[in-house]
Every structure is written in C-alpha cells, then in structure tokens.
Enzyme design. Structure first.
Site, short mmCIF file in Angstrom:
data_model
loop_
_atom_site.label_atom_id
_atom_site.label_comp_id
_atom_site.label_asym_id
_atom_site.label_seq_id
_atom_site.Cartn_x
_atom_site.Cartn_y
_atom_site.Cartn_z
N ASP A 205 0.03 3.03 -11.80
CA ASP A 205 0.28 4.08 -12.61
C ASP A 205 1.44 4.85 -12.47
OD1 ASP A 205 -2.11 3.44 -13.96
OD2 ASP A 205 -3.22 4.11 -12.52
N GLY A 236 -0.05 -2.88 -10.00
CA GLY A 236 -0.36 -2.03 -8.92
C GLY A 236 -1.48 -1.88 -8.08
N GLY A 238 -3.11 1.12 -8.36
CA GLY A 238 -3.93 1.79 -9.35
C GLY A 238 -3.65 1.50 -10.53
N ARG A 300 -5.55 3.80 6.40
CA ARG A 300 -4.89 2.75 5.62
C ARG A 300 -5.56 1.40 5.81
NH1 ARG A 300 -1.98 2.47 1.08
NH2 ARG A 300 -0.85 4.15 0.29
N ARG A 306 -11.30 2.99 2.37
CA ARG A 306 -10.83 4.16 2.78
C ARG A 306 -11.26 5.39 1.97
NH1 ARG A 306 -5.12 6.45 2.03
NH2 ARG A 306 -4.94 5.11 0.11
N1 LIG Z 1 12.12 -0.31 -5.54
C1 LIG Z 1 11.45 0.76 -5.24
N2 LIG Z 1 11.45 1.42 -3.95
C2 LIG Z 1 10.59 2.22 -3.47
N3 LIG Z 1 9.92 3.04 -4.43
C3 LIG Z 1 9.90 2.48 -5.58
C4 LIG Z 1 10.48 1.56 -6.25
N4 LIG Z 1 10.31 1.14 -7.57
C5 LIG Z 1 9.47 2.08 -7.71
N5 LIG Z 1 9.01 3.03 -6.67
C6 LIG Z 1 8.03 4.08 -6.77
O1 LIG Z 1 6.53 3.52 -6.34
C7 LIG Z 1 5.77 4.37 -6.46
C8 LIG Z 1 4.33 3.67 -6.93
O2 LIG Z 1 4.43 2.63 -7.81
P1 LIG Z 1 3.17 1.97 -8.69
O3 LIG Z 1 2.30 3.03 -9.20
O4 LIG Z 1 3.99 1.12 -9.53
O5 LIG Z 1 2.74 1.07 -7.67
P2 LIG Z 1 1.39 0.99 -6.60
O6 LIG Z 1 1.01 -0.16 -6.15
O7 LIG Z 1 0.20 1.53 -7.48
O8 LIG Z 1 1.61 2.18 -5.65
P3 LIG Z 1 0.88 3.18 -4.93
O9 LIG Z 1 -0.29 2.70 -4.24
O10 LIG Z 1 2.06 3.69 -3.74
O11 LIG Z 1 0.59 4.28 -5.82
C9 LIG Z 1 6.38 4.97 -7.98
O12 LIG Z 1 6.03 6.41 -7.87
C10 LIG Z 1 7.83 4.49 -7.98
O13 LIG Z 1 8.48 5.89 -7.88
#
Ligand SMILES: Nc1ncnc2c1ncn2[C@@H]1O[C@H](COP(=O)(O)OP(=O)(O)OP(=O)(O)O)[C@@H](O)[C@H]1O
Length: 515
Positions: A205, A236, A238, A300, A306
C-alpha cells in the site's frame, strides 16, 4: 486472507438473466468449423466443439468448466481480447490454474470461408461488449514496480503473474522500477496524465499512497487525480487496496480485475501535521494498532505472528495511549450508519453503470484544476468551535479508515464506502475488561465488531488528535496508510471523491458491509 471468491462470474450482467439475451438471438452463435460453434450466453462464451472429446486429456487438469464432453464455457469476465486476422479468429482469456492464480490462454479457429467474415466481425464486437461492459478496453497503464515490495518478491510476481495478462488484454504498458523511497511521488508528480489511464503499483500500500500524493502535486492536481486511476497489483506485504477494491490478494486475479475494472471515485483524506500537508487513502492509527505495526520491529523474526503477539501482550497488559481528540461528527448512531450503508449498496447497480461516463466528465476547465481549499484549515489553527472535544486518558485503539479491510481477514471498517464523503472512525477504551478485548479480536474477522457495545464507531468528516506519551513511555507511534509519521498532533479532513481508482463493481468494496 484465505483466497476470496474468484472473479469468474460476470459482474456486468444481471445474474437473474439466464437466457441468451434476446438481442443476440439468432446472431449469438458463430459457426467456426463444420463441427464447432461459439455462442454468446448471458454470462459466458459457450464453445461447442466435437474435437474437445479428443482433447479432453489435455484440458489443463479439467480447469475449463465443462458442460459436456463437447461443450466448454468461459465467463465473459475472463475474456481478455478477441481479434480476426483474415480467416483466423483468436480469443485470449484468463484461465484459472489454481484458486490463487490465472494465466492467459488462447483459443483460435479458422473460419470456414470468406463469406462468414462479416458475421464473425459483428459477433466479435458483441463478445467484447459483453466481456468489457462499462470498462475501458486496452487501457494505457503506467506500471510502477517496487523491487523491495513483498520482501523482494514484487519484481518476479509482476513479470510472471501480471504482465502476461495485461499484454494478452491488449493493454499498453510502460513499466518502471522505483529506485528509492519517494520515487513514486516524483514519477506521479511529473506524469503526463493525458498519456495514461491508469497508474498500477506492483507493491504494497506504500506506492499507491505515494502516487496519490504525487498526482496531488501536479500543476493541475484535481484534473490529474480524476484522469488517472490509481490501482494496486498486490505484490507487497500489506495489500489492503486490492483486497478492498478487487476482492483478491492474488497478483494475477488482480491484473484481471484491473483489465475489467470500473472507474470509481475515492474519497481522499487531507492530513496536516506541523507545517506538512499530504493525502491519505487508507487509514490513520494511533494507539495499539500503530504500536503493534511499527513498535514491534524487534520481533520481525516472528513473521506475521509478530502483530498478533504484539496485540495480545498489550491487551492483556491493558496498555493505554492517552490523547486529546476533537471530531466533526456526521453520524454517531450505528443503526443510522447501517441504513446509510444499505442505501448506497442498493443503488450500486445504477451507480456502476454511470461511473465510466461520469468520471470522464468535466476533466477540463478551471474549476477542476486546483485542489479544493481545506474546509477546516490545518492542525496549526484553532479547533472549530462546533467539533466534539474529548480528553481520552485511557484510549486503547484509535483507528480511522476509508476502506473496509485493513489486511486479509480484518474488515475493521465494516461500513466504509469508497466515496460517501465520510471517514470511518473507531475508538475503543484501553481499560475495558480483558475478556471483552479478546472477544473484539475474534469479532473483527467474523464481522461482528461493529455492533459491540465497547466499540465506538462513527462517520466523521474531520478530526484532530493530539497523542501523549503515558508516564514511563519513551516512544510513541502514529501510522498513516501503514507508514510511520512523527508522534505529533495531526488533523484530518475528508475530501469527497477526489481520487480515482478502478474497482470490480464500481460502487462498493468487496465486502458485505455491517451485518
Ligand atoms: N527502490 C526502493 N528502495 C527503497 N524503498 C523503496 C523503493 N521503492 C519504494 N520504496 C519504499 O518502500 C515502501 C514500502 O513499499 P510497499 O508498500 O510497496 O511494500 P511492502 O512490501 O508492503 O512494504 P512494507 O512492509 O515496508 O510496508 C514505500 O513507502 C516506498 O517509499
């Protein structure tokens, strides 16, 4: 979430009609060979082909629903594209390969002779009308892939599960990987909104949150937010956006839902904190949810357990999160909330038919260029005098949402609607008996939390919360759309229908609503 119902029914067709539509009688069947015909049924394409008898063994584990040995049907919803090249007729469709995945598959026939070309052309046009309903075909999609999304799985999921389906549906794709946090904001800020219909985030998200914020920073932000639909390809950790709008956590079924998605206005929530202002599309949490989401990094190693362990230890310890709250309440009676919800749901069919047309209206013209002024100002101004104010020294959970599911199996905001111009606000006292608190956890999944007397559920249009550290507490957490923000007062107000998304039914989330 256990995988939700597969989108194999056709949401464009009235399910009460089981006969071939009368307009198609006589023209519904196309004979494509001496022993094969294709018929447009009310909700599926029916293929009658004697050769299937011989192909039976190769019928991919029997996953094509079979009516008889020679008859197969494909839901119109699963038809991706169809074309005629000279005598060669080709139909692309999404073939379910398991409960959590589908892949593109092709059916092709050679027409008997040139005399059937015209009939075949008009038959194909009808097939595509039934397949797409009010949804736009051949969408132009800017895809953003977060290579770190889903603990690094997003890149692979996009390439194997998503892209082949989008291509088979004839979508124009322009894919780009994000290289840093905040990159999606920059891309969306500079995006040529006339060149794309959709920005699809292969991510959690976090990326959709960034895209809404980037579009809101365009020179003509209101137009940008109305023109481009923001969607999620759930890759992702979430994936609430996809679960709510498309009823699935599966990247391939979500891709199919996006191919067939209906433009749907989405309320956005303007957040001001200190000097900052940004947009939230999903949720704001203070108290136990934010604490368990963001304050359990040291656990984690436990994986998804968790969060549950975090919640249980805090509930049993009767942990409180003191705050001052001021709210512009719209509806605080649960029966009235249910009635308002049912009213919108009952209008759903009218609404979903109109959406596509409405969403394209008034895209140009000055009044749609700039963002609306915030009705209640910012967190730095005085609280409006007509807001309800409360001191909550024993607050346990403060959670505001704009969508029903916050994660798989947790429909926390049972009455949430995409564009009812309200924020759904839940707050629960942290000093309630432990047994009640444990009951509440189970009640969320069973959609029974809404009616619990310890749950304060309101529809509001704005609020301000000033969280405090309790004695001895060193760090406090606030989560906005799942991301951590500073532990400082913030104010939120709803702006009705400012954003645009694609959804499966064009009107409500893929959830039954409050019971
Ligand atoms: N190349 C990148 N390197 C590091 N961070 C990134 C990159 N691309 C996007 N992000 C950041 O990763 C964050 C989390 O992204 P996302 O929600 O798509 O993934 P997620 O797997 O659900 O992650 P999380 O569990 O950390 O929320 C976003 O806030 C975004 O700013």
């Amino acid at each position: 979430m256990s995988e939700r119902s597969l989108p194999v029914d056709n949401p464009f067709v009235d399910p009460s009609i089981h006969e071939t539509p009368s307009a198609l009688q006589g023209e519904a069947t196309l004979f494509v060979a001496e022993d094969a015909s294709l018929t447009l049924g009310a909700d599926s394409l029916i293929i009658l082909d004697d050769r299937f008898v011989h192909r039976e063994a190769a019928n991919c584990c029997g996953l094509l629903p079979t009516r008889s040995k020679t008859t197969h049907s494909i839901p119109h919803y699963n038809i991706l594209d169809a074309s005629l090249d000279d005598l060669e007729l080709t139909i692309q469709h999404a073939l379910p390969t398991s409960k959590t995945s589908c892949r593109p598959s092709t059916i092709s026939y050679t027409l008997i002779d040139k005399s059937s070309i015209n009939a075949a052309k008009s038959w194909l046009a009808k097939l595509l009308d039934l397949a797409y309903g009010n949804s736009q075909r051949n969408k132009r999609i800017k895809v953003l892939v977060n290579p770190f999304g889903g603990q690094g799985a997003a890149r692979k999921l996009y390439a194997s599960e998503v892209e082949p389906l989008l291509r088979a549906a004839g979508c124009e794709i322009d894919a780009q990987e994000t290289t840093h946090s905040g990159h999606a904001v920059e891309i969306a800020r500079q995006l040529n909104v006339d060149a794309y219909d959709v920005v699809a985030c292969a991510s959690g998200d976090g990326l959709p949150h960034e895209v809404f914020n980037g579009l809101a920073q365009q020179q003509k932000p209101r137009r940008a937010l109305r023109k481009v639909a923001v969607v999620q390809l759930p890759c992702g950790s979430g994936n609430a956006m996809s679960i709510n709008l498309n009823g699935t956590n599966s990247p391939s079924f979500a891709a199919l839902a996006i191919v067939k998605g209906l433009r749907t206005p989405l309320d956005l929530m303007a957040v001001t904190q200190g000097e900052k202002m940004y947009w939230s599309f999903l949720s704001q949490a203070v108290g136990i949810i934010a604490d368990c989401d963001l304050g359990t990094e040291n656990m984690r190693w436990m994986g998804s357990a968790r969060f549950t362990v975090g919640i249980l230890t805090r509930l049993l310890g009767k942990t409180v999160y003191p705050a001052e709250l001021a709210v512009k309440v719209d509806i605080d009676d649960k029966q009235a909330i249910k009635a308002a919800y049912s009213h919108v749901r009952s209008q759903r069919e009218d609404v979903s038919g109109r959406r596509e047309w409405e969403a394209h209206q008034d895209l140009d013209g000055d009044k749609h260029d700039s963002l609306p002024a915030l009705q209640y100002g910012s967190v730095l101004q005085d609280v409006p005098s007509d807001w309800e104010k409360a001191s909550l020294p024993t607050l346990g959970n403060f959670y505001c949402g704009n969508m029903a599911y916050m994660s798989p199996d947790t429909p926390f905001f049972a009455a949430a609607l995409p564009s009812d111009n309200h924020i759904d606000m839940v707050n629960v006292d942290g000093a309630i008996p432990r047994l009640k608190a444990l009951d509440m956890i189970l009640a969320v999944e069973q959609n029974k939390m809404f009616d619990m007397d310890v749950v304060n559920y309101r529809k509001v249009s704005a609020y301000r919360i000033s969280p405090k550290l309790r004695p001895g507490q060193k760090v406090g957490y606030i989560s906005i759309d799942g991301e951590k923000v500073p532990f400082e007062p913030f104010q939120v107000e709803i702006v009705g229908g400012l954003g645009t998304v694609l959804s499966r039914n064009g009107a409500v989330y893929e959830f039954e609503g409050p019971k």
